[in-house]
Design an enzyme around this catalytic site. Sequence first.
Site, PDB file in Angstrom:
ATOM      1  N   HIS A 134       0.871  -1.177   0.000  1.00 22.97           N
ATOM      2  CA  HIS A 134       0.000   0.000   0.000  1.00 22.97           C
ATOM      3  C   HIS A 134       0.904   1.221   0.000  1.00 22.97           C
ATOM      4  CE1 HIS A 134      -3.795   2.194   0.743  1.00 22.97           C
ATOM      5  NE2 HIS A 134      -2.965   3.081   1.284  1.00 22.97           N
ATOM      6  N   CYS A 135       0.745   2.071  -1.005  1.00 26.24           N
ATOM      7  CA  CYS A 135       1.607   3.242  -1.148  1.00 26.24           C
ATOM      8  C   CYS A 135       0.836   4.513  -0.792  1.00 26.24           C
ATOM      9  CB  CYS A 135       2.132   3.341  -2.586  1.00 26.24           C
ATOM     10  SG  CYS A 135       3.162   4.794  -2.870  1.00 26.24           S
TER      11      CYS A 135
END
Length: 280
Positions: A134-135
């Site tokens: 997850h960025c």
Amino acid sequence: MIQEDSKMSKTAESGKWFVCDPCGITCAVITYILVLYGEFVVLFILAPPFLTIGTLINVVVFTTLGFLAVVSHLKAMCTDPGVVIHESASEEDVLKRRQKGEDIKYCKKCRSIKPERAHHCSTCERCIHKMDHHCPWVNNCVGEKNQKFFVLFTFYIMLLSIYGLLMAAWFFFNCVQQNFEGCDSILPGPLVFILTIFGVFEGLLFSLFTCIMFCTQIQSIATDETGIESLKKETRLKKSLRESFTDVCGAPPSLKWLSPFTPPPTSAKDYQLTSVCTSV
């Protein structure tokens, strides 16, 4: 079609996706501000003192790279990363089916059966197929359906940063040649120096950061192994190099691989949920 979900802050039309994470939204806004700042430095500091055909070409190239980076970012942020359809099942039901010989993957957080290579994201509150990580910078998971856009985002930001650094080096070289006369054609000299140095720092930082991220993603595609799979040391039969890249970017290899306007081939797969604005 509007659907209700207790985990969603609000619903959206089919095909839309946005994660309502304050941290991610803040990072996304900062990203756009930094891109705009780079454009400001080029247009109002680096270009005006030396207006030539070459300068105009450099401005057009820089602006084009910035535009492609922003579009890639928007696509990576607003594309369903590969959400798995929720198939409710209790742990007891799953245990019974496994005792019968069925190979079932189960997510205890979603309380749902999930396909192979799907992992749960605590921020998106969903299981994502081929989830890499997850960025917060794109306010989304990087998964099967938006990995191409994330790769393009890191690629174009990397090129944008390097190109900006070259333009800054060219600017300082010309200023030294002219004893800094005329280098402050629009803004005061001290302000020009401060803003340019900050731009150089930004270029160095983000060229290095995005280069690392880009190379990591290319390695992930080439080895057909996501970041999570690598950390968990999961083993399975892997695809060939060609198959891995065509799965992400499409086939055959073409300039479409570099276009954020061309959807990846995985966008047509059928394990996505109805569009959603998730709340964290």
